[in-house]
Design a protein around this motif. Structure first.
Motif, PDB file in Angstrom:
ATOM      1  N   THR A  67      45.922 -67.610  28.428  1.00  0.00           N
ATOM      2  CA  THR A  67      46.953 -68.653  28.488  1.00  0.00           C
ATOM      3  C   THR A  67      48.051 -68.342  27.476  1.00  0.00           C
ATOM      4  N   LEU A  68      49.294 -68.314  27.952  1.00  0.00           N
ATOM      5  CA  LEU A  68      50.443 -68.066  27.088  1.00  0.00           C
ATOM      6  C   LEU A  68      51.251 -69.346  26.913  1.00  0.00           C
ATOM      7  N   LYS A  69      51.866 -69.504  25.736  1.00  0.00           N
ATOM      8  CA  LYS A  69      52.723 -70.670  25.476  1.00  0.00           C
ATOM      9  C   LYS A  69      54.109 -70.189  25.091  1.00  0.00           C
ATOM     10  N   CYS A  70      55.123 -70.811  25.735  1.00  0.00           N
ATOM     11  CA  CYS A  70      56.516 -70.452  25.470  1.00  0.00           C
ATOM     12  C   CYS A  70      56.947 -71.085  24.155  1.00  0.00           C
ATOM     13  N   GLY A  74      62.147 -68.369  22.450  1.00  0.00           N
ATOM     14  CA  GLY A  74      62.411 -67.809  23.775  1.00  0.00           C
ATOM     15  C   GLY A  74      61.466 -66.685  24.120  1.00  0.00           C
ATOM     16  N   ALA A  75      60.405 -66.530  23.340  1.00  0.00           N
ATOM     17  CA  ALA A  75      59.386 -65.519  23.618  1.00  0.00           C
ATOM     18  C   ALA A  75      58.034 -66.209  23.719  1.00  0.00           C
ATOM     19  N   PHE A  76      57.149 -65.569  24.425  1.00  0.00           N
ATOM     20  CA  PHE A  76      55.790 -66.099  24.494  1.00  0.00           C
ATOM     21  C   PHE A  76      55.046 -65.744  23.217  1.00  0.00           C
ATOM     22  N   GLU A  77      54.123 -66.616  22.836  1.00  0.00           N
ATOM     23  CA  GLU A  77      53.323 -66.342  21.648  1.00  0.00           C
ATOM     24  C   GLU A  77      52.546 -65.038  21.821  1.00  0.00           C
ATOM     25  N   LYS A  78      52.333 -64.341  20.735  1.00  0.00           N
ATOM     26  CA  LYS A  78      51.679 -63.030  20.794  1.00  0.00           C
ATOM     27  C   LYS A  78      50.191 -63.173  21.108  1.00  0.00           C
ATOM     28  N   ASP A  89      56.046 -74.867  27.536  1.00  0.00           N
ATOM     29  CA  ASP A  89      55.243 -74.666  28.752  1.00  0.00           C
ATOM     30  C   ASP A  89      54.112 -73.667  28.496  1.00  0.00           C
ATOM     31  N   GLU A  90      53.029 -73.860  29.223  1.00  0.00           N
ATOM     32  CA  GLU A  90      51.920 -72.924  29.183  1.00  0.00           C
ATOM     33  C   GLU A  90      51.733 -72.305  30.573  1.00  0.00           C
ATOM     34  N   CYS A  91      51.299 -71.066  30.600  1.00  0.00           N
ATOM     35  CA  CYS A  91      51.062 -70.387  31.881  1.00  0.00           C
ATOM     36  C   CYS A  91      49.863 -69.459  31.728  1.00  0.00           C
ATOM     37  N   SER A  92      49.408 -68.956  32.841  1.00  0.00           N
ATOM     38  CA  SER A  92      48.181 -68.165  32.856  1.00  0.00           C
ATOM     39  C   SER A  92      48.459 -66.736  33.328  1.00  0.00           C
TER      40      SER A  92
END
Length: 246
Positions: A53-56, A60-64, A35-38
């Motif tokens: 924009t972050l990607k899961c 289990g962590a969001f990309e840095k 999933d991606e989120c803002s």
């Protein structure tokens, strides 16, 4: 049978320390692998950069990434501007509070100081009300013997007001104007020129009683006079008359 489910991602702080704090707003809650989120600036904060924009990830962590730089907006509306009120509201930004207080010579009508808060929604206004203030009152005055005044009532003893002190009957007429004002670090009632003095128009014996020194002060010990004043107390009457042979 084997059941597989997408890995959920933790808090956005897993994307880096820059994502900590209250200046950000996001839609990343409940995100799962892929999933991606803002992430952007919360209301009351401004940014010169776009939302991130972050990607899961599968871990289990969001990309840095680096969070947007969000700057709290200053509050410039609703800064107290009242006579007798001081404050520390200049320069306060979203979510910060300040305290309007009274200056020397003023006091709160009721209650105490109340905090104002810089609106967290970014309106640029302070939220809250400033307590009502009024001029302070000088301490109840004390004048010399033989004096009365118009300075006893509360309204005539407020900072910035004046009143009069005067000598009563049986004293040499005299009147002086007094002012309630801030003087240095105190509030006091003082004469606008020289202080009032009241001189009795007839001699009086001291409260301790008529002794020989009091009689001397009243010129009653002269040989051509005789009197009944020794031993008399204040307000008591005595007789002074010519001595035998005079």
């Amino acid at each position: 049978s084997l059941t597989c489910s997408l890995v959920p991602c933790a808090n956005i702080s897993s994307a880096g320390e820059s994502f900590l704090g209250n200046s950000l707003v996001h839609n990343c809650d409940g995100a799962r692998f892929g999933d991606e989120c803002s992430v952007g600036c919360a209301p009351g904060y401004s940014s010169t950069s776009s939302a991130v924009t972050l990607k899961c990830t599968a871990s289990g962590a969001f990309e840095k990434k680096v969070a947007p730089t969000c700057t709290a907006q200053p509050c410039t509306i609703g800064i107290p501007n009242l006579l007798g009120v001081t404050h520390d509201c200049l320069g306060k930004t979203t979510g910060q509070s300040c305290t309007p207080n009274v200056t020397l010579g003023y006091e709160f009508v009721t209650g105490t100081a109340k905090n104002l808060v810089c609106d967290s929604l970014g309106s640029g206004s302070f939220v809250g009300t400033v307590s009502d203030v009024e001029p302070s009152r000088c301490p109840t005055p004390s004048f010399v013997t033989g004096a009365e005044s118009s300075c006893s009532s509360g309204g005539d003893r407020m900072v910035g007001t004046t009143c009069w002190a005067f000598c009563i009957a049986n004293y040499v007429p005299n009147v002086k104007q007094y002012e309630c004002a801030v003087r240095g670090t105190t509030i006091s009632l003082a004469a606008m020129t020289d202080a009032l003095t009241c001189t009795a128009t007839r001699r009086r014996l001291e409260d301790a009683g008529c002794n020989t020194s009091a009689a001397d002060a009243a010129n009653l010990t002269q040989r051509h006079l005789r009197h009944t004043c020794l031993g008399k107390s204040h307000t008591q009457k005595c007789v002074v008359e010519c001595n035998v042979g005079y």
